[in-house]
Enzyme design. Structure first.
Site, PDB file in Angstrom:
ATOM      1  N   ARG A 187     -70.612  14.110 -63.900  1.00  0.00           N
ATOM      2  CA  ARG A 187     -70.328  12.806 -64.547  1.00  0.00           C
ATOM      3  C   ARG A 187     -69.741  11.692 -63.585  1.00  0.00           C
ATOM      4  O   ARG A 187     -70.195  10.545 -63.541  1.00  0.00           O
ATOM      5  CB  ARG A 187     -69.209  12.885 -65.506  1.00  0.00           C
TER       6      ARG A 187
ATOM      7  N   GLU B  13     -61.735  15.889 -61.282  1.00  0.00           N
ATOM      8  CA  GLU B  13     -60.528  15.658 -62.519  1.00  0.00           C
ATOM      9  C   GLU B  13     -59.330  16.831 -62.449  1.00  0.00           C
ATOM     10  O   GLU B  13     -59.675  17.803 -62.011  1.00  0.00           O
ATOM     11  CB  GLU B  13     -61.036  15.626 -63.861  1.00  0.00           C
TER      12      GLU B  13
HETATM   13  O1  LIG Z   1     -60.321  15.427 -68.435  1.00  0.00           O
HETATM   14  C1  LIG Z   1     -60.267  14.673 -69.604  1.00  0.00           C
HETATM   15  O2  LIG Z   1     -60.271  15.324 -70.840  1.00  0.00           O
HETATM   16  C2  LIG Z   1     -60.272  13.228 -69.531  1.00  0.00           C
HETATM   17  O3  LIG Z   1     -61.411  13.047 -68.545  1.00  0.00           O
HETATM   18  C3  LIG Z   1     -59.057  12.763 -69.212  1.00  0.00           C
HETATM   19  O4  LIG Z   1     -58.421  13.108 -69.916  1.00  0.00           O
HETATM   20  P1  LIG Z   1     -56.726  12.570 -70.230  1.00  0.00           P
HETATM   21  O5  LIG Z   1     -57.135  11.016 -70.390  1.00  0.00           O
HETATM   22  O6  LIG Z   1     -56.359  13.197 -71.397  1.00  0.00           O
HETATM   23  O7  LIG Z   1     -56.131  12.789 -69.031  1.00  0.00           O
END
Ligand SMILES: O=C(O)[C@H](O)COP(=O)(O)O
Length: 328
Positions: free
Chosen positions: A132, A186
């Protein structure tokens, strides 16, 4: 998703950081802005040598001479973009390090982001290892006025380096290196990955889920806290990206809500309290200028006015003018 917290010019003095001279001075001037670490891996393979042996040079790039890497400018642009909407953002699922693609809306956001940064210089692109973020960078660059092609560099093995080498100097000048780094992934959301955020809040309570999502120190069950995410993302930024900025190379980072929150916390010197209210929308580029070892935030598309969104510096205005002239 909440919009970017209103921003202001950051006049804070970043901690002085200069790339170790041994790194920057070791590598020849490249027509193709290879990131320092790639120059190290790709230009030189200094075998264990004794006095009688000479260092083995990597035949691929066979640098003509080892001149110190010339500083491009005393100012560099840093663009940060959270990836466009992903399939699990759309379903409101915790994603973390699960590798899901963009939605159609996410693709459109990435293209729109590219339009917004189309006249801001980019010499190097860093993404996470997740599709992504990589797709967001590639799609954004289709809109860039420099018309250079982003190409993902490979250094996972010597063979990967050899097989992915571009030999034409002309073509290399028309390319922008892309480095995919897992350190920019992430935050790992642990046992929440795949769970619906609303259902999770109903089950564990809104306050508890907000703490897991936005606090600095508290990790989700078997996952990473923002602090743990910062330990890898900010360290990577300081070791691999900041030295490029210090050399005057303009950088685009396409990454994630929390890995970027940890980097912005470092750039803006936010406290662990202040960072809890920092939200990043998908696909909205932030611009910083790195100058005299300081990071100054220069705007984002959710700024007060479209016209005043990116506070262009003189250098940026000159770059945009050159692009305009090249089109006439
Ligand atoms: O990893 C996720 O779910 C989103 O990219 C970020 O999630 P969050 O806004 O709940 O941190």
């Amino acid at each position: 998703m909440a919009t970017v917290v209103s921003h202001h010019l950051i006049s804070s003095i970043a901690s002085p950081h200069s790339p170790s001279n041994s790194k920057a001075s070791l590598f020849p001037k490249e027509p193709f802005n290879l990131p320092i670490k790639f120059r190290q891996n790709r230009c030189f393979k200094i075998e264990a040598t004794t006095a009688s042996q000479t260092p083995v040079l990597d035949p691929l790039l066979s640098p003509s001479k080892t001149t110190p890497h010339k500083k491009k400018s005393n100012e560099a642009s840093l663009i940060l973009i959270r990836h466009g909407e992903s399939l699990w953002n759309e379903k409101n699922l915790f994603t973390g390090c699960v590798d899901v693609p963009l939605t159609e809306k996410g693709v459109a956001e990435a293209i729109q982001a590219g339009k917004r940064i189309s006249t801001i210089p980019v010499d190097l692109i860093f993404t996470s290892s997740l599709i992504r973020a990589q797709m967001t960078a590639m799609l954004a660059m289709t809109q860039h006025r420099c018309k250079k092609v982003p190409i993902i560099l490979h250094d996972e093995s010597e063979k990967a380096q050899t097989w992915s080498h571009v030999f034409s100097e002309e073509t290399r000048k028309q390319s922008i290196p892309v480095v995919a780094a897992w350190q920019l992934n992430e935050r790992m959301y642990g046992e929440l990955q795949g769970l619906n955020k609303e259902e999770t809040a109903e089950r564990y309570g809104t306050q508890q889920v907000h703490e897991w999502r936005r606090s600095y120190h508290i990790p989700p069950p078997k996952g990473e806290s923002l602090e743990m995410c910062a330990e890898r993302a900010v360290a990577y930024f300081e070791d691999n990206i900041q030295p490029e900025l210090a050399l005057g190379n303009n950088v685009l980072i396409a990454a994630h809500g929390n890995s970027l929150r940890s980097i912005i916390m470092y750039l803006d010197k936010l406290t662990s309290q202040e960072v809890t209210s920092l939200e990043l929308s998908t696909g909205l580029p932030l611009l910083y200028i790195f100058k005299d070892r300081k990071f100054m935030r220069r705007g984002s598309p959710v700024g007060p006015t479209e016209a005043g969104v990116y506070a262009y510096t003189k250098r940026l205005a000159q770059y945009r003018q050159k692009l305009d002239e090249s089109l006439n």
